[in-house]
Design a protein around this motif. Structure first.
Motif, PDB file in Angstrom:
ATOM      1  N   ALA A  87       0.837  -1.200   0.000  1.00  0.00           N
ATOM      2  CA  ALA A  87       0.000   0.000   0.000  1.00  0.00           C
ATOM      3  C   ALA A  87       0.875   1.253   0.000  1.00  0.00           C
ATOM      4  O   ALA A  87       0.577   2.228  -0.693  1.00  0.00           O
ATOM      5  N   ASN A  88       1.974   1.222   0.742  1.00  0.00           N
ATOM      6  CA  ASN A  88       2.905   2.350   0.777  1.00  0.00           C
ATOM      7  C   ASN A  88       3.568   2.548  -0.580  1.00  0.00           C
ATOM      8  O   ASN A  88       3.648   3.667  -1.089  1.00  0.00           O
TER       9      ASN A  88
ATOM     10  N   THR B  12      -3.913   5.814  -5.336  1.00  0.00           N
ATOM     11  CA  THR B  12      -2.799   5.017  -5.851  1.00  0.00           C
ATOM     12  C   THR B  12      -2.108   5.762  -6.988  1.00  0.00           C
ATOM     13  O   THR B  12      -2.699   6.619  -7.653  1.00  0.00           O
ATOM     14  N   LEU B  13      -0.847   5.421  -7.214  1.00  0.00           N
ATOM     15  CA  LEU B  13      -0.082   6.074  -8.277  1.00  0.00           C
ATOM     16  C   LEU B  13      -0.739   5.877  -9.632  1.00  0.00           C
ATOM     17  O   LEU B  13      -0.787   6.794 -10.443  1.00  0.00           O
ATOM     18  N   GLY B  14      -1.254   4.674  -9.893  1.00  0.00           N
ATOM     19  CA  GLY B  14      -1.927   4.425 -11.162  1.00  0.00           C
ATOM     20  C   GLY B  14      -3.124   5.332 -11.372  1.00  0.00           C
ATOM     21  O   GLY B  14      -3.311   5.886 -12.458  1.00  0.00           O
TER      22      GLY B  14
ATOM     23  N   SER C 260      -5.435  -5.598   9.740  1.00  0.00           N
ATOM     24  CA  SER C 260      -6.174  -4.375  10.032  1.00  0.00           C
ATOM     25  C   SER C 260      -6.040  -3.415   8.849  1.00  0.00           C
ATOM     26  O   SER C 260      -4.995  -2.785   8.659  1.00  0.00           O
ATOM     27  N   TYR C 261      -7.105  -3.323   8.045  1.00  0.00           N
ATOM     28  CA  TYR C 261      -7.053  -2.499   6.838  1.00  0.00           C
ATOM     29  C   TYR C 261      -8.453  -2.098   6.420  1.00  0.00           C
ATOM     30  O   TYR C 261      -9.444  -2.694   6.812  1.00  0.00           O
ATOM     31  N   PHE C 262      -8.493  -1.039   5.621  1.00  0.00           N
ATOM     32  CA  PHE C 262      -9.699  -0.583   4.948  1.00  0.00           C
ATOM     33  C   PHE C 262      -9.326  -0.373   3.483  1.00  0.00           C
ATOM     34  O   PHE C 262      -8.162  -0.465   3.114  1.00  0.00           O
TER      35      PHE C 262
ATOM     36  N   PRO D 120       0.280   4.339   6.488  1.00  0.00           N
ATOM     37  CA  PRO D 120      -1.023   3.828   6.916  1.00  0.00           C
ATOM     38  C   PRO D 120      -1.984   4.885   7.445  1.00  0.00           C
ATOM     39  O   PRO D 120      -3.192   4.697   7.375  1.00  0.00           O
ATOM     40  N   GLU D 121      -1.463   5.997   7.934  1.00  0.00           N
ATOM     41  CA  GLU D 121      -2.357   7.043   8.417  1.00  0.00           C
ATOM     42  C   GLU D 121      -3.163   7.668   7.283  1.00  0.00           C
ATOM     43  O   GLU D 121      -4.231   8.229   7.509  1.00  0.00           O
ATOM     44  N   VAL D 122      -2.691   7.528   6.048  1.00  0.00           N
ATOM     45  CA  VAL D 122      -3.397   8.062   4.886  1.00  0.00           C
ATOM     46  C   VAL D 122      -3.994   6.937   4.034  1.00  0.00           C
ATOM     47  O   VAL D 122      -5.144   7.015   3.615  1.00  0.00           O
TER      48      VAL D 122
END
Length: 160
Positions: free
Chosen positions: A76-77, A103-105, A94-96, A84-86
């Protein structure tokens, strides 16, 4: 250091955006393969595409330092440039969904136009790497030209 690494990751995209040059960028992330193994196999001629990229100077090694890595948050980073704060991916459990447009794309498609970029995402794991409702790539998959991540492929099909 994080800003430096992010700069290396974004460099090919910035060249295209700022100078109007045509180019390609590919992000390879082989989770668990080990950098030393990949480079060794490339040196032995077992990964000819990687070795070709290295010989032409088109291969940029990016090392994550300063913190432990974990598959879901690390990807994700890499794919957003945000922590993760963004990007909302705290851990493999633990994710949403990563916010739409992050995303870059997605950002490159918005900047360059959908006819000027082709995005493909291939995944071998579900859950923290999936695109179903509530999974990290739920929003990003809508902007991809090709998504190959709808089934668990943690076997030889991923590396064949």
């Amino acid at each position: 250091m994080k800003k430096f690494l992010l700069g290396l990751l974004l460099l090919p995209f910035l060249v295209v955006f700022l100078f109007g040059a045509e180019g390609n960028a590919v992000l390879f992330s082989w989770d668990g393969a080990g950098r030393e193994n990949v480079l060794k196999f490339a040196d032995e001629g077992k990964l000819p595409v990687i070795e070709s990229l290295r010989k032409t100077g088109a291969f940029v090694e990016i090392k994550i330092t300063g913190h432990a890595t974990s598959t879901g948050p690390a990807h994700a980073n890499m794919l957003t440039g945000f922590g993760p704060e963004v990007n909302l991916v705290q851990s493999n459990s633990s994710y949403f969904s990563i916010p739409a447009g992050l995303t870059l794309g997605e950002r490159l498609e918005k900047t360059l136009g959908p006819d000027n970029i082709f995005t493909i995402m291939v995944m071998g794991k579900l859950g923290y790497m999936g695109a179903a409702y509530g999974q990290p790539y739920n929003n990003a998959v809508k902007a991809l030209d090709v998504w190959d991540g709808d089934k668990d492929k943690r076997d030889a099909t991923v590396v064949a």
